[in-house]
Design an enzyme around this catalytic site. Structure first.
Site, mmCIF file in Angstrom:
data_model
loop_
_atom_site.group_PDB
_atom_site.id
_atom_site.type_symbol
_atom_site.label_atom_id
_atom_site.label_comp_id
_atom_site.label_asym_id
_atom_site.label_seq_id
_atom_site.Cartn_x
_atom_site.Cartn_y
_atom_site.Cartn_z
ATOM 1 C CG PHE A 1 -1.900 1.039 0.984
ATOM 2 C CD1 PHE A 1 -3.122 0.727 0.340
ATOM 3 C CD2 PHE A 1 -1.844 2.108 1.790
ATOM 4 C CE1 PHE A 1 -4.132 1.853 0.267
ATOM 5 C CE2 PHE A 1 -3.013 3.027 1.748
ATOM 6 C CZ PHE A 1 -3.836 2.936 0.771
ATOM 7 C CG ASP B 1 0.043 -2.115 7.138
ATOM 8 O OD1 ASP B 1 -1.058 -2.551 7.646
ATOM 9 O OD2 ASP B 1 0.307 -1.297 6.385
ATOM 10 C CE1 TYR C 1 -9.073 2.415 6.780
ATOM 11 C CE2 TYR C 1 -8.340 3.789 8.483
ATOM 12 C CZ TYR C 1 -7.985 3.153 7.370
ATOM 13 O OH TYR C 1 -7.122 3.650 6.715
ATOM 14 C CE LYS C 2 -7.614 -1.097 5.377
ATOM 15 N NZ LYS C 2 -7.919 -0.389 4.240
ATOM 16 N NE ARG D 1 -9.706 -3.278 -2.366
ATOM 17 C CZ ARG D 1 -9.142 -2.459 -1.637
ATOM 18 N NH1 ARG D 1 -8.186 -2.622 -1.132
ATOM 19 N NH2 ARG D 1 -9.702 -1.409 -1.058
HETATM 20 C C1 LIG Z 1 -2.006 -1.646 3.997
HETATM 21 C C2 LIG Z 1 -2.382 -0.372 4.236
HETATM 22 N N1 LIG Z 1 -1.572 0.396 5.229
HETATM 23 C C3 LIG Z 1 -2.253 1.522 5.499
HETATM 24 C C4 LIG Z 1 -3.498 2.028 5.104
HETATM 25 C C5 LIG Z 1 -3.872 3.551 5.445
HETATM 26 O O1 LIG Z 1 -3.289 4.003 6.424
HETATM 27 P P1 LIG Z 1 -4.083 5.348 7.254
HETATM 28 O O2 LIG Z 1 -5.219 4.809 8.080
HETATM 29 O O3 LIG Z 1 -3.093 5.891 7.878
HETATM 30 O O4 LIG Z 1 -4.603 6.200 5.923
HETATM 31 C C6 LIG Z 1 -4.134 1.205 4.234
HETATM 32 C C7 LIG Z 1 -5.418 1.780 3.542
HETATM 33 O O5 LIG Z 1 -5.788 2.793 3.932
HETATM 34 C C8 LIG Z 1 -3.646 -0.220 3.891
HETATM 35 O O6 LIG Z 1 -4.431 -0.589 2.988
HETATM 36 N N1 LIG Z 2 -8.463 4.694 4.418
HETATM 37 C C1 LIG Z 2 -9.312 4.947 3.115
HETATM 38 C C2 LIG Z 2 -9.629 6.234 2.928
HETATM 39 O O1 LIG Z 2 -9.400 7.439 3.860
HETATM 40 C C3 LIG Z 2 -10.561 6.602 1.947
HETATM 41 C C4 LIG Z 2 -10.942 5.580 1.001
HETATM 42 C C5 LIG Z 2 -10.188 4.147 1.295
HETATM 43 C C6 LIG Z 2 -9.482 4.067 2.224
HETATM 44 C C7 LIG Z 2 -8.922 2.810 2.354
HETATM 45 O O2 LIG Z 2 -8.933 2.225 3.387
HETATM 46 C C8 LIG Z 2 -8.277 2.193 1.332
HETATM 47 C C9 LIG Z 2 -7.741 1.076 1.586
HETATM 48 N N2 LIG Z 2 -6.494 0.892 2.516
HETATM 49 C C10 LIG Z 2 -7.301 -0.027 0.368
HETATM 50 O O3 LIG Z 2 -6.756 -1.204 0.745
HETATM 51 O O4 LIG Z 2 -7.231 0.426 -0.763
#
Ligand SMILES: Cc1ncc(COP(=O)(O)O)c(C=O)c1O
Ligand SMILES: Nc1c(O)cccc1C(=O)C[C@H](N)C(=O)O
Length: 413
Positions: A126, A198, A223-224, A372
């Protein structure tokens, strides 16, 4: 496999996790296959938030830090996540975002391994994970470099005695492919490297055993699959053997050994608290807590078993019902190597996904060509899978996705 709707109904009727579906707010008709990005709301959240706002904030004000347990939230919520990731209750805290926690643990890891300059990761990780390494390396100014592998199976050959840290996402966000945590951690340790995992797409989706793998650090989202709500704070795990020696640079007062001593110089807590920074987001944590409470009643092994069945059913149905329309499986076919999502490539993935969403089958699109679909066993059933594929098949057969309105790109995909 016998594939019909009666069969799906029968499987739902004997699903041991079926009772949890009504605990989530999902409007009738919606098939929500995007819980791997943002989970739905638990039914108890409205009432809990109302009580927090009215009683704890409006009425009790500052006293609530003590009387409503606000001060203890980072550790209390961390303790709820711990069993899902193979950690002890005192080794996890909920705080900040995943990106910020990555910065903290990466910085701590490179300080623990000062003679080495290479950070191994995956090009398809990511992006925020890679960006945080770039930002940290530039800030540290010590010549750290990213060594990116292009195929997940190439981790072993990228690890040598120049590697300070191996930073990987356990379940790939695009394909759902799972890394072997125990094996990679062992290899990294043998080479003298530390490992940062992660767990954004793992926590609440499949069993994880950080302590069993002897992992050094881990971060993840709430949040997932944990359904904590938009922007819910993330978590960080630090192996107990590192908690007194790992130093993270965002040394805010919540990471101090005695925050309310108001000492002018920083003395890190000798516990996981040293990975905290500043005041926790109480309202967000309040929404997260009831969503985490559900896991007291859920066996993660049962989640994994159903997740595998849902994903296998989805793949079989898509390949049977949508053959000849240019869909290509982008996730591992072997369930043991796949998380709780299935991705398909398609030349017009964006438009097809938009058409699906317009018919209340919600997945997402990841550029350039991935559709997805996430399968969260707490609220997704076999009939949902059946109906989702029927809708996809109809959209492909009727060319409904060609409509102009499905070609317009939104900011968030
Ligand atoms: C593997 C991974 N790491 C980190 C994040 C996001 O991090 P953050 O919550 O800091 O935006 C996501 C998705 O948004 C993710 O899929
Ligand atoms: N964190 C997100 C956001 O702030 C907006 C929209 C999507 C996300 C996501 O969580 C994306 C996600 N981590 C992904 O796997 O693509």
């Amino acid at each position: 496999m016998q594939i019909n709707r009666d069969n799906a109904e029968e499987r739902d009727s004997c699903d041991p996790l079926g009772e949890f579906r009504d605990e989530f707010v999902l409007r009738p008709g919606l098939i929500y296959l995007d819980g791997n990005s943002l989970g739905p709301m638990h039914v108890s959240v409205r009432e809990r938030m109302q009580a927090c706002i009215e009683d704890e904030w409006a009425n009790d004000l500052i006293a609530s830090w003590n009387t409503a347990g606000w001060y203890d939230m980072p550790l209390r919520l961390g303790a709820r996540i711990a069993p899902l990731i193979g950690a002890d209750a005192n080794d996890v805290v909920v705080t900040d975002s995943t990106s910020i926690n990555l910065f903290k643990v990466l910085a701590a890891a490179i300080r623990l391994n000062p003679g080495r300059k290479v950070i191994v990761s995956e090009r398809s990780n990511f992006p925020t994970d890679l960006y945080m390494v770039e930002g940290l390396s530039a800030f540290a100014g010590k010549g750290h470099e990213l060594r990116l592998i292009d195929r997940p199976e190439d981790v072993a050959q990228a690890i040598d005695d120049s590697v300070a840290v191996v930073m990987l996402t356990h379940v790939n966000y695009r394909t759902g492919r799972v890394h072997d945590m125990a094996d990679i951690t062992r290899m990294a340790h043998e080479a003298g490297a530390l490992v940062v995992w992660d767990l954004a797409h793992s926590t609440g989706a499949l069993p994880v055993d950080l302590a069993g793998a002897d992992a050094d650090f881990a971060v993840g989202c709430t949040y997932k699959y944990l359904n904590g709500g938009p922007g819910a704070p993330a978590f960080v795990y630090v192996a107990p053997r590192l908690q007194t020696v790992a130093e993270q640079p965002l040394s805010g007062w919540f990471g101090h050994s005695r925050p309310f001593a108001f000492d002018p110089s920083f003395e890190p807590a000798k516990t996981i608290h040293r990975f905290l920074t500043g005041t926790p987001p109480v309202l967000s944590m309040t929404a997260l807590e009831p969503a985490l409470a559900i896991w007291d009643r859920v066996d993660i092994a049962a989640i994994r078993a159903k997740s595998v069945e849902l994903c296998e059913y989805f793949i079989a149905l898509v390949e049977q019902e949508c053959a000849g329309f240019g869909l290509e499986l982008a996730s591992p076919r072997d369930s043991a190597r796949r998380g709780s999502q299935v991705s398909f490539r398609h030349e017009n993935a964006y438009a097809v996904m938009q058409a699906l969403i317009s018919r209340d089958v919600v997945g997402d699109f990841r550029a350039p060509d991935i559709m997805r679909f996430g399968f969260a066993p707490l609220y997704i059933g076999f009939v949902d899978v059946f109906d989702a594929v029927a809708t996809l098949s109809d959209i492909l057969q009727s060319n409904a996705w060609r409509d102009d309105r499905f070609q317009v790109r939104s900011a968030v995909t």
